[in-house]
Every structure is written in structure tokens, then in C-alpha cells.
Design a protein around this motif. Structure first.
Motif, PDB file in Angstrom:
ATOM      1  N   THR B 424       0.761  -1.199  -0.361  1.00 36.30           N
ATOM      2  CA  THR B 424      -0.025   0.733  -0.083  1.00 36.30           C
ATOM      3  C   THR B 424       0.616   1.205   0.351  1.00 36.30           C
ATOM      4  O   THR B 424       2.065   1.194   0.169  1.00 36.30           O
ATOM      5  CB  THR B 424      -1.266  -0.064   1.054  1.00 36.30           C
ATOM      6  N   ILE B 425       0.471   1.972  -0.665  1.00 36.62           N
ATOM      7  CA  ILE B 425       1.086   3.680  -0.385  1.00 36.62           C
ATOM      8  C   ILE B 425       0.425   4.653  -0.474  1.00 36.62           C
ATOM      9  O   ILE B 425      -0.738   4.903  -0.790  1.00 36.62           O
ATOM     10  CB  ILE B 425       1.557   3.732  -2.116  1.00 36.62           C
ATOM     11  N   LEU B 426       0.684   5.597   0.845  1.00 38.58           N
ATOM     12  CA  LEU B 426      -0.658   6.513   0.957  1.00 38.58           C
ATOM     13  C   LEU B 426      -0.049   7.407   0.018  1.00 38.58           C
ATOM     14  O   LEU B 426       0.306   8.061  -0.915  1.00 38.58           O
ATOM     15  CB  LEU B 426       0.257   7.724   2.324  1.00 38.58           C
ATOM     16  N   ASN B 427      -1.570   8.173  -0.973  1.00 35.81           N
ATOM     17  CA  ASN B 427      -1.284   9.033  -2.114  1.00 35.81           C
ATOM     18  C   ASN B 427      -0.623   9.927  -1.666  1.00 35.81           C
ATOM     19  O   ASN B 427      -0.202  10.799  -3.098  1.00 35.81           O
ATOM     20  CB  ASN B 427      -3.554   9.310  -2.238  1.00 35.81           C
ATOM     21  N   SER B 428      -1.099  10.698  -0.442  1.00 38.58           N
ATOM     22  CA  SER B 428      -0.763  12.047   0.104  1.00 38.58           C
ATOM     23  C   SER B 428       1.006  11.958  -0.850  1.00 38.58           C
ATOM     24  O   SER B 428       1.693  13.665  -0.150  1.00 38.58           O
ATOM     25  CB  SER B 428      -1.332  12.388   0.926  1.00 38.58           C
TER      26      SER B 428
END
Lengths: 444, 444
Positions: B424-428
Motif C-alpha cells: 500500500t501507498i499513502l496517496n498524499s
């Protein structure tokens, strides 16, 4: 008939500083102090110093920022400016009027941890609504209809930096200029640098140099008044930095962002400008940032006017053709229209402030921010035999003395700069490869 | 006489994707999967997809980067490309030939901690001189005179990424394109977007809107084939991103950097391309980065040639007019000269590699990197009702599937993206305000 042929021969220096704005002046000054035996020339396209966007800035100063590096750069610079005025007796019209951000409680809450930390390092006063109500011109209960129509945030808290204020940038510039001249720095005005000439360090003599595999350096620069060369180049070229650097594939990390400044006057305004409402000992209105749309008021004591502008930092409000990033060829100091003020700024001003019955526009001008929209922090980086200082992002003046010291430190081959107030900065932290500044969030 | 008046009426969609390069295709695909009922159109100025700088890329892929975010973006994308080829049986000519950086011992030492960390997450093989000596074409003992003249680093270590290689970007693009079409995404080719129209969210009806205090959005775009509008816009415009965004004062955080690619062939080259020297199971030469000046060789198996280019990431070598950042109006795919190859690249190539007696240039083209020279990591950020994905920085293809997923995730109002491989990647973290990616240092 005698024909006189004047050939402009190449002029050679140890250091060429390009741009005599406030960053260029501070850089030249600290460079000359660091290397008194070196020949230094400042080239400037205007007919005098600080005639470009430095002279068009509103020249407020503050020492409270969210990042440590911005705190250091500003705090030491302000201390030096104060030293110039108080200890050296050189009047730069520095007025410690304070710098107040008005904001909603929710905005304040989101910044609380930063503000609490700042309170241990500088003098911040937090004003609640009852304290703010003593500042008579402020409308604390904004009309609900108006508030919705204009997308306004409520005034619920004031954050007042007390070691902040305004100064006259022409006077500060004159200090650096005169000191530079006294120390032997040369100034060539009306000299516009058109391009940087990248050459091989060890020429092979083959055509089409420099090649990929050659070590390179800036061998010279071409100007409207002939060629110059130096061992080292310092680019303090503000809004024009991109133009010079794009051509040789070096990222300037800044954009030239237009902004309009309006001077408003009238008896009621003059009275307001010359009242402190208990906020400072100068008997003057503070530098005031309204809670919405980046609108701010800069008191200009001697003329009894406010200078009003908008922050220019990228937000979802300042998007559109009016706020375009201009390439250097498009930079024009066209006078802004009264209409822009009336349509865009006045409604916000009137919603938050009363007592301005006879307000009128008494002056106006266009300037450009050299905006680093990623971290809102200056860039100071070296490439080849050049040093670039740019990206003031609307808060350049208040950091310029420190920036000049960092430039001189890098030019002297040091890795760390000791600022005027004794604090130190790792030079590479302001550069590209090892950039380590954080994102500045204390802005409007 | 009958006069037929054809008026091009405005076309309205839920989502407009601007640019049908690999990032645009991957974005459109994942957007359509995320929101199957929404109407999506991709606008592209060329006559087909991936005809711009995607099609001009050398399309190598690697999964080893210094920053966690680049590791994630690439690793998952590569896994998806492999899934396309192996599980879906769609041949994208993915060849796991490996990706080898040759370097000096001191360079290796400076990267050692990163490489050690990477070895726990991917398959990296470190080759010493005795192992490298089995790769017969490499000249391990570079002539001293030549080395000094050409500023060459010695070959002392090889770092070989084994889950890396090359693929055919046209084939990968075709996969996304066909899937998009199957799912109902529309494509309008030969449609060049000229400008984004910023309008008030709630129009007041007064002239000169939008005003500073109005909430804004992109109300439409104008193209060479009339106007379009949508609820949401996705800009995957590569080297052209700055042109569209500068005009409305939004920082694109990228520069368009020119680079030349040369295809070299000949019997000796073909033989080399089709030999693995024990480095992979594909029976092919690996993607090879020489230790100096960013010169690299991309094996192109089907034609039996190498594609040779330079890295384009900002270094003190790639400075000068040849490497200028071009404004979008200057972007031209002019064929590079043979002379440039002979003067700049060939000397480096010949110093490090033997066995190329009949080497000849069999093709050449100019392409542009969309370079983020600060952190060498893509930007994916939203402003108003638009999402921008750019800044591939020469490593865009190998991250494009993940980038498309992040775009779709942001468009769906999520804060986190689950990638194909489950990470997962934090979009911000890939955006501006809360950017948190670190500086990518594993480059050449």
C-alpha cells in the motif's frame, strides 16, 4: 576623417554576481568580507540596485516559520537588520510593528504544535476574540451571507509575532550597496546577462565542445554590453533564474509568480496605520494577514497608507490565467487595474474591516515572487563553478542576510555557515542533492 | 445550393484523461475498473497511443531504488507486467535480462547500506572483478591515458538486479489500450489540448470571473477539435505538463529534458546482444549502465541491436545547451546527428567495451524525459478537480501501473492505494503538500 573603433574587451573578475536585488547585494557584501582580495562585480540590468522585484516587495519581516531552517535564516537576518539600524545607526526604517495572522480556531488547532514550539524560541502572542475585539477596525462577526458568498474563514484567533515588522527595502539595499562599494565591490548597471557559456575545463580543441565526457565550467557570460568572465558566478536572479538555467539544463526550482500590490490611503486609513491598538510600542498598525484568500495589509508608516496584496503561495484559490507562471520573457511590470482590486480584494477587505470610509487607491504595482512551491524555502545550490540563490517565495527579504552568508560560505569552500546570531546551518541542507529543509507550512 | 453548417458541440464526460502515453493508458484502465459506470475519454494529440515520449523510451525496467516509495511503485508494476505476459498470455516481450550498474569501488561503498537493505527485498547479485571478467566484452582495465582524458570511473563492481529487464512498450501499451476499449473507455486521437479553463464553482454572473475569493474548478478544456468538459480531469501529459499548468499558475514540478537514443547494430553487436554471459536465463545481454557519464546500453533482442542513451538526470556532466530544458513549444523530435554519438558517446563506449568491430548506427531518435530533478520520483497530486501524474524522470514505465492505480484511488476519494502486489501507498506522500518520498539516489 578619423574612425574610432571601440572594441569592448572581455572583462575578467574573480567573482561575478548576477542581479543586484537584496539577495545579490547581501551575497556580494558577505563574499567581499570573506574574500577581501578577490575582485567582485555585480551585474544588474536595471539602472540601480533593488529596482526589480526586491524593490516591488512589501518588505515585511517575520521570524516565525514552521521549519527550523526558515526560523534560523529569518531570525539571524532580522537581528542583523536591527544591528544595522540600532548599532550602526543606519536608518532602514525598521519598525517592530508585529506580524499578525488572523485565523479560525480550526486552523489554529491544526498549527498548535508548531506554534507552541515557536513560543519557546521567539515572542509570539496569541490573541483570543476578546483581545481581538479591542482592535476596533476588525469585524469579528462577519456577515453570514457575505461569509458564505466570499468563502470566508472566521476571525477567532490572532497569532502575533512581536519580533516582526516592516522596513524600507531601498534603505536596507543602500546599506549593503554602500558597504560593498566601500569594500571595493564593482557595480555595472544596465547590464543584462543573456546567457551562461558552458565550456570544457580542459579544452580539446575539437569543434562542438563541450562533450558529454568533459568536465565543464561556466567560462563566461554574455550581456547586452559584451562578455564577462570570472572564476566563479553567483546567480541571485530572482524571477529570471529559470530563464538563465533552463537553457543549460539546470533546474532553478522556482517559478516566477505575478502578484499585484495596491497602496490604499485616505484620512481614515492614515489614522488606522498610525494606531497600534496596544499591539506594539511603535504606535503603528501591525502587518496583518486576514484569515482568507491570502489577503494581507502592510502598514507603510511614512506615507500613512496600507500596501495590500495576496500571498501568491500556491493554493486552490490562486489558480487561473491571472496567476500564471510567467517565463522570463513575459515578465512585465504592467500596472495592475483598479478593477482587479475592486473585484477581488476589496470584498474580502470590507468583510473583515470597518472604518475605511474614504479609502482610495493611491498607488499600485506588479511584482513577481520567485516561488518554490514545493517547500516554500530558498534554494542555495552550487553547480559547476556557479552558486544559485533563489526561491524566496515571498519571504526572501527577511532571510537575505543569512542567504548572503551561506553563499559566501559555499564560495569559500565551507560546509557550514555561521550566521550573524551565532547559529549554524549546514550548507548542503539548502541545496538539491542533500536537501533537508522540510515543508514550510506557516504561510497564508 | 445547400450550405451545411457543422458545429462541433461541446463533449461532456465524467472523466477526461489528457495524454495516451503509458501513464495515461494505465490511469484510464484503472479509473475505468474503479468506476465502471463513468464515461471516460482519453484525448491524445498523436494519431495513436504511446506515440510521444513513451514510445521513445528505452523501456527497461528495474525494481531497485533507494527510496521505499520507488521500490513499491516499480516492484508492483513489474509484477503486474509479468502477470500480463505469463498469466494473461498477452506477449509484451518482457525479457528478464537483468539490469546491471557497473561502478567503482568507492561508488559502491557509498551505496552499500542501500544495496544491503535492498538485498533483503529483491534479488540483487554483486559481481566482483573476477566475475565481471567473464563478461568478455567488458574492458576492466581501462587505458590510463584514456581514462584521464575521458574522466572515466573504473569498473570494479557490478550490481545486477535480477528481477529486471526490458519489455516492448508498444505491446504493453496495446494491452492497456485494448482493455480500456473493451471496458468502454473512449479514445479521441489527433486531439491536442491547448488550455484548461478555470471557472468559478458558483458563477456570480459578473464579468472577469473567477475572482480570488471564489472556489474554482476546471470547467472545460479547449482542443484543436473544439471544447470538452468533464467532472474530473487527469493530466498524464509528460513533457507537456508544464505548458498546460504554467498558464494557470500550478507548478508541474517537472522539466522537459531532451535525450538522444541511438540504435547500434552489426554482426558483432547482434552476437553480443544474444549472449547472456551467465547473467540471466534469457540468453540475452543485460541492460547495462556504464560507470561514467550516464551512458547505458539497452539490448533489443528482436532486432539484435543495442539502444544507447544517457541518463538525463541532472549531473554536472549533462549541463549545456544540448541538454536544455525545453518549453513545450520547443519540443521537437528532430533526429539527432551521428556526430553527437561519435563525439560524445562512442569514446565512452569504446573505452569500456571491446568486440564491436562492425558496429554501426542503425537508427536514432530524440525523446524527452519528464524530469523531477529534486527527488527523481513521480508526482501525483490533485488540484481543483484535476489530478496530475508526471515526473517519471526516466523511470516512469517501470512504475506506470502503480501510478495508474494511485490516480484511480485519488479519483475515488481514497487516501491509500492498494497496489497489484498487495503493498500500500499513502496517496498524499506522492503529492505536494504532504510530499514524503525522500530523494532517489540509486540512479546513474
Amino acid at each position: 576623417m578619423i574612425i574610432v573603433v571601440i572594441t569592448v574587451s572581455e572583462r575578467d573578475y574573480d567573482v561575478i554576481v548576477v542581479g543586484a536585488g537584496i539577495m545579490g547585494l547581501a551575497s556580494a557584501y558577505h563574499l567581499k568580507i570573506a574574500m577581501p582580495d578577490k575582485s567582485i562585480v555585480v551585474l544588474e540590468k536595471e539602472s540601480s540596485y533593488s529596482q526589480g522585484n526586491s524593490g516591488r516587495s512589501v518588505s515585511g519581516y517575520r521570524d516565525f516559520f514552521s521549519t527550523v531552517v526558515n526560523q534560523k535564516l529569518s531570525k539571524s537576518s532580522i537581528k542583523f537588520y536591527s544591528y544595522i539600524q540600532k548599532d550602526l545607526g543606519y536608518d532602514i526604517q525598521m519598525k517592530n510593528v508585529g506580524y499578525m495572522f488572523l485565523m479560525s480556531m480550526s486552523k489554529f488547532d491544526s498549527m498548535k504544535s508548531i506554534i507552541t514550539k515557536l513560543q519557546s524560541s521567539t515572542d509570539l502572542r496569541i490573541l483570543d476574540r476578546s483581545e481581538l475585539s479591542k482592535i476596533h477596525p476588525l469585524i469579528l462577526d462577519v456577515d453570514k451571507e457575505e461569509s458564505r458568498a466570499l468563502n470566508l474563514q472566521p476571525i477567532e484567533v490572532g497569532v502575533l509575532g512581536r519580533r516582526c515588522g516592516v522596513l524600507e527595502i531601498e534603505k536596507l539595499s543602500s546599506f549593503y550597496y554602500e558597504e560593498c562599494r566601500r569594500l571595493g565591490v564593482e557595480f555595472n548597471f544596465k547590464t543584462q546577462v543573456n546567457s551562461l557559456d558552458v565550456v570544457p575545463r580542459n579544452p580539446s580543441g575539437y569543434p562542438n565542445e563541450p562533450f558529454l565526457w568533459q568536465d565543464k565550467l561556466i567560462g563566461g557570460i554574455s550581456t547586452n554590453r559584451g562578455d564577462y568572465s570570472a572564476r566563479r558566478y553567483v546567480l541571485t536572479t530572482g524571477a529570471w533564474t529559470g530563464k538563465l538555467l533552463d537553457r543549460i539544463g539546470v533546474d532553478s526550482h522556482m517559478k516566477a509568480k505575478k502578484r499585484f500590490v495596491y497602496q490604499i490611503g485616505g484620512n481614515s486609513i492614515t489614522e488606522m496605520v498610525r494606531t497600534s491598538y496596544g499591539l506594539n510600542d511603535e504606535g503603528l498598525f501591525p502587518f496583518l494577514v486576514l484569515p482568507s484568500h491570502g489577503v494581507y495589509l502592510r502598514p507603510h508608516p511614512s506615507s500613512g497608507t496600507f500596501w495590500i496584496s495576496t500571498s501568491g503561495t500556491t493554493s486552490d484559490q490562486e489558480i487561473g490565467p491571472t496567476f500564471s507562471f510567467d517565463s522570463a520573457d513575459d515578465i512585465e511590470y504592467t500596472e495592475p487595474s483598479d478593477e482587479y482590486f475592486v473585484d477581488n480584494i476589496l470584498p474580502v477587505l470590507r468583510a473583515y474591516m470597518r472604518d475605511m470610509p474614504d479609502m482610495k487607491i493611491t498607488g499600485k504595482w506588479t511584482g513577481y515572487y520567485s516561488l518554490n512551491s514545493q517547500d516554500k524555502t530558498p534554494y542555495i545550490f552550487a553547480f559547476l563553478n556557479a552558486i544559485v540563490a533563489t526561491g524566496g517565495s515571498g519571504a526572501g527579504l527577511m532571510k537575505s542576510d543569512s542567504i548572503g552568508r551561506v553563499v559566501a560560505s559555499i564560495a569559500s569552500g565551507q560546509t557550514e555557515t555561521r550566521l550573524f546570531d551565532g547559529s549554524t546551518i549546514l550548507n548542503s541542507s539548502l541545496g538539491v542533492a542533500d536537501r533537508d529543509v522540510g515543508i514550510e507550512t506557516l504561510r497564508f
